[in-house]
Each structure stands twice: as C-alpha cells, then as structure tokens.
Scaffold this motif. Structure first.
Motif, PDB file in Angstrom:
ATOM      1  N   ASN A 127       0.746  -1.219  -0.024  1.00 46.45           N
ATOM      2  CA  ASN A 127      -0.050  -0.043   0.081  1.00 46.45           C
ATOM      3  C   ASN A 127       0.995   1.399   0.142  1.00 46.45           C
ATOM      4  OD1 ASN A 127      -2.449  -1.487   0.039  1.00 46.45           O
ATOM      5  ND2 ASN A 127      -2.510  -1.642   2.077  1.00 46.45           N
ATOM      6  N   SER A 128       1.979   1.159   0.747  1.00 45.39           N
ATOM      7  CA  SER A 128       2.820   2.446   0.752  1.00 45.39           C
ATOM      8  C   SER A 128       3.409   2.575  -0.539  1.00 45.39           C
ATOM      9  CB  SER A 128       3.995   2.057   1.584  1.00 45.39           C
ATOM     10  OG  SER A 128       4.925   3.179   1.611  1.00 45.39           O
ATOM     11  N   LEU A 129       3.827   1.455  -1.362  1.00 39.57           N
ATOM     12  CA  LEU A 129       4.381   1.881  -2.921  1.00 39.57           C
ATOM     13  C   LEU A 129       3.175   2.346  -3.665  1.00 39.57           C
ATOM     14  CD1 LEU A 129       6.919  -1.297  -3.424  1.00 39.57           C
ATOM     15  CD2 LEU A 129       7.129   1.214  -2.584  1.00 39.57           C
ATOM     16  N   LEU A 130       2.057   1.626  -3.545  1.00 38.82           N
ATOM     17  CA  LEU A 130       0.927   2.172  -4.367  1.00 38.82           C
ATOM     18  C   LEU A 130       0.355   3.577  -4.051  1.00 38.82           C
ATOM     19  CD1 LEU A 130      -1.409  -0.912  -4.036  1.00 38.82           C
ATOM     20  CD2 LEU A 130      -0.037  -0.331  -6.224  1.00 38.82           C
ATOM     21  N   ALA A 131       0.704   3.952  -3.010  1.00 38.38           N
ATOM     22  CA  ALA A 131       0.416   5.454  -2.652  1.00 38.38           C
ATOM     23  C   ALA A 131       1.340   6.319  -3.419  1.00 38.38           C
ATOM     24  CB  ALA A 131       0.516   5.588  -1.158  1.00 38.38           C
ATOM     25  N   LEU A 132       2.528   5.876  -3.600  1.00 38.09           N
ATOM     26  CA  LEU A 132       3.554   6.587  -4.432  1.00 38.09           C
ATOM     27  C   LEU A 132       3.401   6.646  -5.985  1.00 38.09           C
ATOM     28  CD1 LEU A 132       6.821   5.479  -2.606  1.00 38.09           C
ATOM     29  CD2 LEU A 132       5.925   7.787  -2.627  1.00 38.09           C
ATOM     30  N   VAL A 133       2.744   5.493  -6.281  1.00 41.17           N
ATOM     31  CA  VAL A 133       2.163   5.463  -7.816  1.00 41.17           C
ATOM     32  C   VAL A 133       1.124   6.263  -7.992  1.00 41.17           C
ATOM     33  CG1 VAL A 133       1.176   3.823  -9.448  1.00 41.17           C
ATOM     34  CG2 VAL A 133       3.108   2.796  -8.052  1.00 41.17           C
ATOM     35  N   GLU A 134       0.472   6.438  -6.977  1.00 38.09           N
ATOM     36  CA  GLU A 134      -0.788   7.426  -7.392  1.00 38.09           C
ATOM     37  C   GLU A 134      -0.326   8.910  -7.469  1.00 38.09           C
ATOM     38  OE1 GLU A 134      -3.891   6.728  -8.280  1.00 38.09           O
ATOM     39  OE2 GLU A 134      -3.175   4.423  -8.302  1.00 38.09           O
ATOM     40  N   GLN A 135       0.779   8.998  -6.791  1.00 36.16           N
ATOM     41  CA  GLN A 135       1.133  10.533  -6.666  1.00 36.16           C
ATOM     42  C   GLN A 135       1.937  10.644  -7.965  1.00 36.16           C
ATOM     43  OE1 GLN A 135       3.454   9.921  -2.665  1.00 36.16           O
ATOM     44  NE2 GLN A 135       2.584  11.944  -2.308  1.00 36.16           N
ATOM     45  N   MET A 136       2.780   9.591  -8.534  1.00 39.57           N
ATOM     46  CA  MET A 136       3.261   9.775  -9.644  1.00 39.57           C
ATOM     47  C   MET A 136       2.216   9.965 -10.823  1.00 39.57           C
ATOM     48  SD  MET A 136       6.160   6.626  -9.596  1.00 39.57           S
ATOM     49  CE  MET A 136       7.059   6.361  -7.921  1.00 39.57           C
TER      50      MET A 136
END
Length: 294
Positions: A127-136
């Motif tokens: 979930n932490s990595l997916l949150a960064l993906v959404e920011q990208m």
C-alpha cells in the motif's frame, strides 16, 4: 492487455520514452519475451504467474515487485488473474548508477546475478508503494513548474523503500553472509567471480580455482541458482560491459580489452548473444557517456 490511466512522459530531444506509469488488468502484454531499452518495475497486486527471466523460472504471486534492467529478457507465463501497476523509466530520466549513493538500488533491485529479480511485500509495504504510484500518476499530468523534480523525488522514494524492503528480507545482498548462511562453495564461487570475471571466462577456470570438478561445481550452481555456471559468469561480464557502455565514452574495443577479450568482434558477438543487442545499439538506445557530463 487491458490498461487504465496510462501516463507517459516523452524525451523531447529524441521522442523516446522517458517515464511511464500505468495499471493493467491482465498480463497479456508480458506473455512474450520483453527486451526493453529502459528500466521496468512491475508491481503485481493480484494473481500468480511463472516469471521467466535470464533463462530461469520463478513462481511469483500478488504482493510482488519485479525489477528489470535495460534489455534484461523477461516474460510472465501461465499467468492467472494477474493485475498490477508498471513503472518504466529510461536512464536518461533517472540513472540508478549515477545516483547510487542516494538510492542504492543498483545491485539490489537491479543487476544482481545471484538474486531473483523481485522482492515480496506485505500489505502495508504494498500500500505504501501504491500510494507513491498514485502521486506519480497525478504529477505526470501536471505540467506546472518542477514537474520533473517532483517525479524524480517520488521515484527515488519508491526505489529507496523497495531497496530497504529487500535488504531487510535478505541482508546478504549488501554484506558478506555469515558463516553457514549459504554453502561455503557458493560463497567461494561468488568471491571468485567478482575477483576474476575480467580475466577468467570459462566454467573450468572456476572449478580449478575452487579445487572441485567441473561437473560437481555445475550441479551445485544449478541447484542453488537454477542457472548454469557459464551463464552466471556471462551475466557478470555483461553487467559490467553495460555499465561501461552507458557511463563512459570508452571505445568498444577498449571495453572489450578491459573485460579480457582480445578480439573486439568476438566481444561484440558475445555481448549480442547474451544481451540480444549489439554493444553499439545498447549505447545508442540506453545512453552514451552520461557519467562524464557531470
């Protein structure tokens, strides 16, 4: 392949892909061998598949991050319900070698011949990595001031977090393993390859160095790495050749000589057989002397 919200940045100087992030709902794009001229990370959120990479098969499933260097061959076979997210970026956009001290992912997430090219995640890590993906994804659509800097920042954080996760799971990827943590012969072989790959290229050389029969060493390597010893040695040479081609302006002939090849044309054939691209094309499409511009 069904995709959602594809977000792409293109290098205006050459029209090539610089950065791309997108979600996918099936794995058909990856059902044949990929040889991309940029780095690629696939975050599997659902399903399972057989990952074929560098002539080795791995079983992967949800909560797995796959990481591939430029022109590293890979594919997903026998995929069942695979969904996820892809992040692609060219070294011109962000060079993991130049920024090694900042993100330390080279040799951990990418370019480690002794480790599988993936890292498993728990739900919080995913979930932490997916949150960064959404920011990208949001930032790719934002053409305001400092878009590039923000994207680089998000990518760096993503790479740092993924690297930390892998190191926490497998600390031996950055340090010498404790006695007994892996077979002594494997420790000795890894040390020997790192010391001699520039001058010793045959499996027999390493069998002699380790005072073991070639057949016995081959069986140990196949059992432990699921690779041939010849393939392991070749991968190490190719990783170094790629770094030299990307980071320096050295002539191919000089790189060949420094890697123990007296014949430039034999080296070029060796490189193409193992990287599926010629040294010059690799340099032209991945980068040229980027390390010397700074």
């Amino acid at each position: 392949m069904i995709t959602k919200s594809v977000h792409t940045l293109v290098n205006p100087q050459n029209g090539e892909l610089a950065f791309k992030v997108f979600s996918f709902e099936d794995a058909t794009q990856f059902d044949h061998v990929q040889r991309l001229n940029y780095l690629s990370m696939i975050l599997i959120t659902e399903g399972e598949a057989t990952l074929k990479a560098d002539f080795t098969d791995y079983q992967v499933e949800k909560n797995t991050l796959l990481c591939f260097a430029p022109y590293q061959p890979f594919m997903l076979a026998e995929a069942k319900g695979v969904k996820g997210v892809v992040i692609n970026f060219h070294p011109d956009f962000f060079c993991i070698h130049k920024h090694h001290k900042e993100v330390s992912c080279s040799g951990i997430l990418f370019g480690n011949i002794y480790e599988p090219p993936y890292v498993t995640l728990n739900n919080d890590e995913l979930n932490s990595l997916l949150a960064l993906v959404e920011q990208m994804k949001t930032e790719v659509q934002n053409s305001d001031l400092a878009q590039y800097d923000l994207l680089i920042s998000y990518l760096k954080i993503f790479l740092i977090n993924a690297t930390r996760i892998k190191v926490a799971q497998r600390p031996e990827v950055i340090s010498n393993p404790d006695e007994g943590s892996e077979p002594y012969i494997i420790q000795s072989l890894k040390d020997a390859i790192e010391q001699h790959y520039r001058t010793r290229h045959s499996a027999g050389d390493y069998a002699d160095l380790l005072n073991i029969s070639a057949n016995a060493l081959a069986k140990v390597v196949k059992s432990y790495f699921n690779k041939t010893l010849t393939g392991l040695i070749a991968e190490r040479i190719i990783i170094e050749a790629k770094r030299e081609l990307y980071l320096t302006s050295k002539a191919v002939k000089q790189i060949a000589y420094e890697l123990g090849f007296n014949d430039e044309y034999y080296f070029s054939r060796f490189f193409k057989n193992n990287a599926n691209v010629s040294p010059q094309l690799y340099r032209d499409t991945v980068g040229f002397a980027k390390g010397e511009e700074y």
